[in-house]
Design a protein around this motif. Structure first.
Motif, PDB file in Angstrom:
ATOM      1  N   VAL A 121       0.848  -1.188   0.000  1.00  0.00           N
ATOM      2  CA  VAL A 121       0.000   0.000   0.000  1.00  0.00           C
ATOM      3  C   VAL A 121       0.890   1.246   0.000  1.00  0.00           C
ATOM      4  O   VAL A 121       1.945   1.271   0.636  1.00  0.00           O
ATOM      5  CB  VAL A 121      -0.995   0.016   1.180  1.00  0.00           C
ATOM      6  CG1 VAL A 121      -1.977  -1.124   1.054  1.00  0.00           C
ATOM      7  CG2 VAL A 121      -0.281  -0.025   2.521  1.00  0.00           C
ATOM      8  N   VAL A 122       0.423   2.265  -0.709  1.00  0.00           N
ATOM      9  CA  VAL A 122       1.229   3.462  -0.945  1.00  0.00           C
ATOM     10  C   VAL A 122       0.380   4.699  -0.699  1.00  0.00           C
ATOM     11  O   VAL A 122      -0.818   4.715  -1.015  1.00  0.00           O
ATOM     12  CB  VAL A 122       1.747   3.499  -2.408  1.00  0.00           C
ATOM     13  CG1 VAL A 122       2.737   4.646  -2.604  1.00  0.00           C
ATOM     14  CG2 VAL A 122       2.360   2.172  -2.812  1.00  0.00           C
ATOM     15  N   THR A 123       0.985   5.721  -0.141  1.00  0.00           N
ATOM     16  CA  THR A 123       0.351   7.031  -0.130  1.00  0.00           C
ATOM     17  C   THR A 123       1.373   8.085  -0.516  1.00  0.00           C
ATOM     18  O   THR A 123       2.583   7.853  -0.442  1.00  0.00           O
ATOM     19  CB  THR A 123      -0.294   7.365   1.231  1.00  0.00           C
ATOM     20  OG1 THR A 123      -1.262   8.393   1.046  1.00  0.00           O
ATOM     21  CG2 THR A 123       0.744   7.835   2.251  1.00  0.00           C
ATOM     22  N   LYS A 157       4.360  -1.018   3.430  1.00  0.00           N
ATOM     23  CA  LYS A 157       4.002   0.355   3.088  1.00  0.00           C
ATOM     24  C   LYS A 157       5.138   1.016   2.313  1.00  0.00           C
ATOM     25  O   LYS A 157       6.315   0.753   2.559  1.00  0.00           O
ATOM     26  CB  LYS A 157       3.735   1.186   4.342  1.00  0.00           C
ATOM     27  CG  LYS A 157       2.576   0.712   5.200  1.00  0.00           C
ATOM     28  CD  LYS A 157       2.436   1.603   6.433  1.00  0.00           C
ATOM     29  CE  LYS A 157       1.322   1.133   7.351  1.00  0.00           C
ATOM     30  NZ  LYS A 157       1.221   1.981   8.570  1.00  0.00           N
ATOM     31  N   VAL A 158       4.752   1.914   1.407  1.00  0.00           N
ATOM     32  CA  VAL A 158       5.695   2.751   0.666  1.00  0.00           C
ATOM     33  C   VAL A 158       5.143   4.170   0.673  1.00  0.00           C
ATOM     34  O   VAL A 158       3.927   4.364   0.574  1.00  0.00           O
ATOM     35  CB  VAL A 158       5.888   2.237  -0.783  1.00  0.00           C
ATOM     36  CG1 VAL A 158       6.588   3.271  -1.652  1.00  0.00           C
ATOM     37  CG2 VAL A 158       6.679   0.932  -0.782  1.00  0.00           C
ATOM     38  N   VAL A 159       6.027   5.151   0.771  1.00  0.00           N
ATOM     39  CA  VAL A 159       5.626   6.554   0.719  1.00  0.00           C
ATOM     40  C   VAL A 159       6.229   7.194  -0.527  1.00  0.00           C
ATOM     41  O   VAL A 159       7.421   7.044  -0.806  1.00  0.00           O
ATOM     42  CB  VAL A 159       6.096   7.328   1.967  1.00  0.00           C
ATOM     43  CG1 VAL A 159       5.737   8.809   1.836  1.00  0.00           C
ATOM     44  CG2 VAL A 159       5.468   6.750   3.229  1.00  0.00           C
ATOM     45  N   THR A 160       5.395   7.908  -1.263  1.00  0.00           N
ATOM     46  CA  THR A 160       5.842   8.690  -2.405  1.00  0.00           C
ATOM     47  C   THR A 160       5.918  10.160  -1.983  1.00  0.00           C
ATOM     48  O   THR A 160       4.901  10.748  -1.614  1.00  0.00           O
ATOM     49  CB  THR A 160       4.883   8.543  -3.598  1.00  0.00           C
ATOM     50  OG1 THR A 160       4.878   7.179  -4.031  1.00  0.00           O
ATOM     51  CG2 THR A 160       5.317   9.411  -4.758  1.00  0.00           C
ATOM     52  N   GLU A 182       8.820   0.447   3.558  1.00  0.00           N
ATOM     53  CA  GLU A 182       9.859  -0.372   2.941  1.00  0.00           C
ATOM     54  C   GLU A 182      10.866   0.516   2.219  1.00  0.00           C
ATOM     55  O   GLU A 182      12.059   0.220   2.205  1.00  0.00           O
ATOM     56  CB  GLU A 182       9.243  -1.374   1.964  1.00  0.00           C
ATOM     57  CG  GLU A 182       8.428  -2.455   2.655  1.00  0.00           C
ATOM     58  CD  GLU A 182       7.979  -3.555   1.717  1.00  0.00           C
ATOM     59  OE1 GLU A 182       8.405  -3.570   0.533  1.00  0.00           O
ATOM     60  OE2 GLU A 182       7.195  -4.422   2.156  1.00  0.00           O
ATOM     61  N   TYR A 183      10.379   1.573   1.616  1.00  0.00           N
ATOM     62  CA  TYR A 183      11.234   2.589   1.000  1.00  0.00           C
ATOM     63  C   TYR A 183      10.385   3.788   0.652  1.00  0.00           C
ATOM     64  O   TYR A 183       9.155   3.770   0.801  1.00  0.00           O
ATOM     65  CB  TYR A 183      11.949   2.052  -0.252  1.00  0.00           C
ATOM     66  CG  TYR A 183      11.049   1.544  -1.339  1.00  0.00           C
ATOM     67  CD1 TYR A 183      10.538   2.403  -2.307  1.00  0.00           C
ATOM     68  CD2 TYR A 183      10.717   0.191  -1.429  1.00  0.00           C
ATOM     69  CE1 TYR A 183       9.709   1.939  -3.308  1.00  0.00           C
ATOM     70  CE2 TYR A 183       9.884  -0.286  -2.425  1.00  0.00           C
ATOM     71  CZ  TYR A 183       9.391   0.592  -3.362  1.00  0.00           C
ATOM     72  OH  TYR A 183       8.563   0.127  -4.343  1.00  0.00           O
ATOM     73  N   VAL A 184      11.034   4.856   0.216  1.00  0.00           N
ATOM     74  CA  VAL A 184      10.318   6.034  -0.251  1.00  0.00           C
ATOM     75  C   VAL A 184      10.801   6.381  -1.654  1.00  0.00           C
ATOM     76  O   VAL A 184      11.931   6.089  -2.034  1.00  0.00           O
ATOM     77  CB  VAL A 184      10.511   7.261   0.678  1.00  0.00           C
ATOM     78  CG1 VAL A 184      10.068   6.950   2.090  1.00  0.00           C
ATOM     79  CG2 VAL A 184      11.955   7.753   0.658  1.00  0.00           C
TER      80      VAL A 184
END
Length: 231
Positions: A121-123, A157-160, A182-184
């Motif tokens: 999941v990403v936000t 989770k990943v953040v953009t 996990e990373y950005v």
């Protein structure tokens, strides 16, 4: 820097969004205008469904699910159909990874028991600053979105952080490290002529990237305009 994108394709059994983010107008919304003669709802970027695509998952290793829109506008019953299509496809292709992204991440809470293990999941969090954000997007303000994502009981989770906007270094660093993604993904506004946004200095962005790295968070660069942030 964009190795992930080289292996990725977008799968759109649902399309459209009502957040009207300024950064999407010259990108996703402009691309949608090409569909005028094929789908009026695509042309208008109106949330809508393409069930004929449920059985047509791309062959790529990485699949962005409903990447041409925000899935939080999708009826939950239909989102379950999307998840079921992935689960069925996993029987033949278990090696893929699926990215579900939304600027309203609390939407994902109801699906956590049903997500296969290869769903991430990403936000998007462009900044920690709420003041003035309503002129950029109708999505939940950054502090609300951060809290929603932090509270989401899901490990992958990943953040953009793209397009990055000016931020408060210590506060924003703490936000991202608290989320433990996990990373950005980190990058500047790729359409500066069409969209003007307040941006951090090169020094601040470099310090931010280095602070995340020291915390054990992987930082992937996207559009950094040649800036070497040591990733």
């Amino acid at each position: 820097m964009n190795r992930m994108y080289a292996k990725a394709k977008t799968w759109n059994p649902f399309k459209g969004c009502r957040f009207n983010c300024s950064c999407c107008r010259p990108t996703f919304q402009a691309q949608a205008k090409r569909q005028k003669n094929r789908c009026k709802d695509c042309y208008d970027y109106k949330p809508h469904y393409h069930p004929e695509r449920l059985g047509k998952i791309p062959s790529a290793e990485i699949v962005f699910v409903c990447g041409n829109g925000d899935i939080s506008f999708c009826d939950p019953t239909y989102t379950h159909q999307i998840i079921n299509a992935i689960a069925n496809h996993n029987q033949r292709c278990p090696y893929k990874q699926y990215y579900f992204q939304s600027r309203q991440p609390e939407y994902f809470e109801q699906f956590i028991p049903y997500f296969p293990s290869n769903v991430i999941v990403v936000t998007t969090l462009e900044t920690n600053r709420d003041t003035g954000y309503a002129t950029v997007s109708k999505a939940p303000i950054p502090s609300e979105r951060y809290q929603q994502f932090l509270n989401l009981n899901y490990l992958r989770k990943v953040v953009t952080i793209e397009p990055v906007m000016d931020f408060d270094l210590d506060v924003f660093t703490n936000w991202i490290t608290d989320i433990t993604p996990e990373y950005v993904w980190l990058g500047f506004n790729s359409k500066p002529r069409q969209v003007q946004l307040p941006e951090p200095s090169e020094w601040k962005l470099t310090a931010f990237a280095q602070a995340l790295k020291r915390s054990g968070i992987q930082v992937n660069g996207k559009d950094l305009r040649g800036l070497n942030i040591g990733i």
